[in-house]
Design an enzyme around this catalytic site. Structure first.
Site, PDB file in Angstrom:
ATOM      1  N   CYS A  44      -9.654  -9.649   6.515  1.00  0.00           N
ATOM      2  CA  CYS A  44      -8.996  -9.393   5.351  1.00  0.00           C
ATOM      3  C   CYS A  44      -8.220  -8.250   5.454  1.00  0.00           C
ATOM      4  O   CYS A  44      -7.289  -8.297   4.541  1.00  0.00           O
ATOM      5  CB  CYS A  44     -10.152  -9.559   4.328  1.00  0.00           C
ATOM      6  N   GLN A  94      -8.440 -13.076  -2.288  1.00  0.00           N
ATOM      7  CA  GLN A  94      -8.639 -13.168  -0.613  1.00  0.00           C
ATOM      8  C   GLN A  94      -8.826 -14.475  -0.158  1.00  0.00           C
ATOM      9  O   GLN A  94      -8.299 -14.969   0.773  1.00  0.00           O
ATOM     10  CB  GLN A  94      -9.598 -12.171  -0.253  1.00  0.00           C
ATOM     11  N   HIS A 122     -14.143 -11.489  -3.677  1.00  0.00           N
ATOM     12  CA  HIS A 122     -12.864 -11.426  -3.423  1.00  0.00           C
ATOM     13  C   HIS A 122     -12.245 -12.431  -3.670  1.00  0.00           C
ATOM     14  O   HIS A 122     -11.548 -12.977  -2.519  1.00  0.00           O
ATOM     15  CB  HIS A 122     -12.474 -10.439  -2.171  1.00  0.00           C
ATOM     16  N   ASP A 144     -14.910  -8.505   8.634  1.00  0.00           N
ATOM     17  CA  ASP A 144     -14.598  -7.490   7.555  1.00  0.00           C
ATOM     18  C   ASP A 144     -15.210  -6.213   8.044  1.00  0.00           C
ATOM     19  O   ASP A 144     -16.093  -6.204   9.040  1.00  0.00           O
ATOM     20  CB  ASP A 144     -15.202  -7.935   6.230  1.00  0.00           C
ATOM     21  N   ARG A 173      -1.531 -13.870   0.875  1.00  0.00           N
ATOM     22  CA  ARG A 173      -1.879 -12.961  -0.377  1.00  0.00           C
ATOM     23  C   ARG A 173      -0.858 -13.233  -1.206  1.00  0.00           C
ATOM     24  O   ARG A 173      -0.886 -13.884  -2.593  1.00  0.00           O
ATOM     25  CB  ARG A 173      -2.347 -11.669  -0.217  1.00  0.00           C
ATOM     26  N   ARG A 193      -9.239  -4.551  -9.957  1.00  0.00           N
ATOM     27  CA  ARG A 193     -10.211  -4.175  -8.864  1.00  0.00           C
ATOM     28  C   ARG A 193     -10.846  -3.252  -9.444  1.00  0.00           C
ATOM     29  O   ARG A 193     -10.568  -2.102  -9.773  1.00  0.00           O
ATOM     30  CB  ARG A 193      -9.074  -3.729  -7.891  1.00  0.00           C
TER      31      ARG A 193
HETATM   32  N1   CP Z   1      -7.500  -7.404   1.964  1.00  0.00           N
HETATM   33  C1   CP Z   1      -7.180  -6.479   0.769  1.00  0.00           C
HETATM   34  O1   CP Z   1      -7.519  -6.785  -0.247  1.00  0.00           O
HETATM   35  O2   CP Z   1      -6.507  -5.359   1.010  1.00  0.00           O
HETATM   36  P1   CP Z   1      -6.409  -4.050   0.273  1.00  0.00           P
HETATM   37  O3   CP Z   1      -7.649  -3.352  -0.015  1.00  0.00           O
HETATM   38  O4   CP Z   1      -5.292  -3.358   1.103  1.00  0.00           O
HETATM   39  O5   CP Z   1      -5.724  -4.689  -1.034  1.00  0.00           O
HETATM   40  N1  NVA Z   2     -15.381  -6.045   1.835  1.00  0.00           N
HETATM   41  C1  NVA Z   2     -14.329  -5.106   1.851  1.00  0.00           C
HETATM   42  C2  NVA Z   2     -12.942  -5.751   1.585  1.00  0.00           C
HETATM   43  C3  NVA Z   2     -11.658  -4.966   1.547  1.00  0.00           C
HETATM   44  C4  NVA Z   2     -10.391  -5.602   1.288  1.00  0.00           C
HETATM   45  C5  NVA Z   2     -14.451  -3.795   0.521  1.00  0.00           C
HETATM   46  O1  NVA Z   2     -14.850  -4.199  -0.452  1.00  0.00           O
HETATM   47  O2  NVA Z   2     -13.962  -2.944   0.899  1.00  0.00           O
END
Ligand code: CP
Ligand code: NVA
Length: 320
Positions: free
Chosen positions: A279, A147, A144, A239, A307, A117
Site C-alpha cells: 500500500c 486501499q 483501509h 505493509d 487510488r 483518516r
Molecule cells: N497507502 C496510503 O494510504 O498512503 P498514505 O498514508 O500516503 O495516504
Molecule cells: N498499516 C499502515 C498503512 C499505511 C497506509 C498504517 O496504518 O500506518
C-alpha cells in the site's frame, strides 16, 4: 458494465463490508472506465474535469499523515469538477477538544461529503452518525477500505479476475490486512494472512470475512507460517510492520517480524506470474527487500495510481 448496483450504495463507506460483492466489483469496473478515459483524454490533450461534482465541496480530515490518500482524493474531487478541502485535525477545533460528532454535524452544513483518516473505528462511526452527508473511511486503525479497492483493481489488471486465485498478505494483522480479507471474501478471491505470533488480525474481522466468503466460496486463511501463506499465491502483499500510532513499538517489532520480510526467496514460493503489492509507504530492508519492491513483479506504483481511479468511482456514486 454492472454499474446499476451502484444506485443503492450504503450512506457511508466505513468498511469494505458495507458493500456487496457486486457493488465492490462494479466500482472496480467504473474505476477501470475512468482510468481509460483519463488516459485517452490526457493523450489527446483534452480537459480532464467532468461536472459530476460541480459546485460541490468534499472535506477531508486527516488525524494522521498521508501522501497518497490526501493527494489522490484532492485530485479525484478536482477532476470530478468539485472542490476539495483538506483539513488537518490540528488546525480544526477538533484539536482543542470539539467532538468528532459535532465536527461531522457542522461540516455537513457546508460540504457534500466528508473523507476521514483517524484512529479508532468508533471515531469515524461517531462522525458518520452525526453527519448528514456521506462519510468515507480514508484509514482507521481497523480498516483501509479505499486501499482495498485500489488493491483489487490492481490485482484484476494483473490477472484478469479473482475466481480460483489467491492473495497472500505477509506481516502485521492490521487495517490493511483486515480490508483485504473482507474484500477477497466479497469478490471470491482467496486471502491468506501470514503473521507473527501475537500479531494476528482481529478475530472478529476474520470471522466476518469467513462468513462473507461462504457466499463466494473464497477461502480466508490465517497462519503464522509465511511460506504456507505465500505458496502458490497470485499476489504477495506487504505493509509496514509498525503502523501510524505504533511508532513506540517499531524497534521491538523489527526482530519479531524479520522472518516475515518479503524477499526474493519468499516470493519464489508464489505463482510464477505473481505480483508484489504494497500500500506504501514502504520501508525497504524491513517488510520488503529493495530487490522485490523495485523488481519486475512489483505493481506498487500502479496500485498507488489506482487510488485515484477507485476513489473517483466511489465519490461519483456515493455523493451524487
Ligand atoms: N497507502 C496510503 O494510504 O498512503 P498514505 O498514508 O500516503 O495516504
Ligand atoms: N498499516 C499502515 C498503512 C499505511 C497506509 C498504517 O496504518 O500506518
Amino acid at each position: 458494465m454492472m454499474t446499476d448496483v451502484l444506485t443503492d450504495l450504503p450512506a457511508h463507506y466505513l468498511s469494505v463490508a458495507d458493500l456487496t460483492g457486486a457493488q465492490f466489483e462494479a466500482l472496480l469496473d467504473l474505476a477501470d472506465e475512468l482510468k481509460g478515459e483519463r488516459a485517452a483524454r490526457t493523450a489527446a490533450g483534452e480537459p480532464l474535469a467532468r461536472d459530476t461534482l460541480a459546485g460541490r465541496t468534499v472535506a477531508m480530515i486527516f488525524e494522521k499523515p498521508s501522501t497518497r490518500t490526501r493527494v489522490s482524493f484532492q485530485v479525484a474531487v478536482s477532476e470530478l469538477g468539485g472542490h476539495p478541502l483538506a483539513l488537518s485535525a490540528t488546525e480544526l477545533q477538533l484539536g482543542r477538544g470539539e467532538t468528532i460528532g459535532d465536527t461531522g454535524a457542522v461540516l455537513s452544513r457546508y460540504v457534500h461529503g466528508i473523507v476521514v483518516r483517524t484512529f479508532g473505528q468508533e471515531r469515524i462511526e461517531e462522525l458518520a452518525t452525526a453527519a448528514t452527508v456521506p462519510v468515507v473511511n480514508a484509514l482507521t486503525d481497523l480498516e483501509h477500505p479505499c486501499q482495498a479497492l485500489a488493491d483489487l483493481q490492481t490485482f484484476r489488471e494483473a490477472h484478469g479476475g479473482f475466481a480460483g486465485r489467491s492473495l497472500a498478505y505477509v506481516g502485521d494483522g492490521n487495517n490493511v490486512a483486515h480490508s483485504l480479507m473482507l474484500a477477497g471474501a466479497l469478490v471470491g478471491l482467496d486471502v491468506r494472512v501470514g503473521h507473527p505470533e501475537g500479531y494476528a488480525p482481529d478475530p472478529e474481522v476474520v470471522a466476518r470475512a469467513q462468513a462473507l466468503a461462504t457466499d463466494t466460496g473464497a477461502e480466508v486463511v490465517v497462519t503464522t507460517d509465511p511460506v504456507a501463506a505465500v505458496t502458490g499465491a497470485d499476489a504477495v502483499y506487504a505493509d509496514v510492520w509498525a503502523s501510524m500510532g505504533q511508532e513506540d513499538e517499531a524497534d521491538a517489532r523489527l526482530a519479531v517480524f524479520a522472518p516475515y520480510q518479503v524477499t526474493a526467496e519468499l516470493l519464489s514460493h508464489a505463482a510464477d506470474d505473481a505480483v508484489f503489492l504494497h500500500c506504501l509507504p514502504a520501508h525497504r530492508g524491513e517488510e520488503v527487500t529493495a530487490e522485490v519492491i523495485d523488481g519486475p513483479s512489483s505493481r506498487v506504483f500502479d496500485q498507488a495510481e489506482n487510488r485515484l481511479h477507485v476513489q473517483k468511482a466511489l465519490l461519483a456514486r456515493l455523493l451524487v
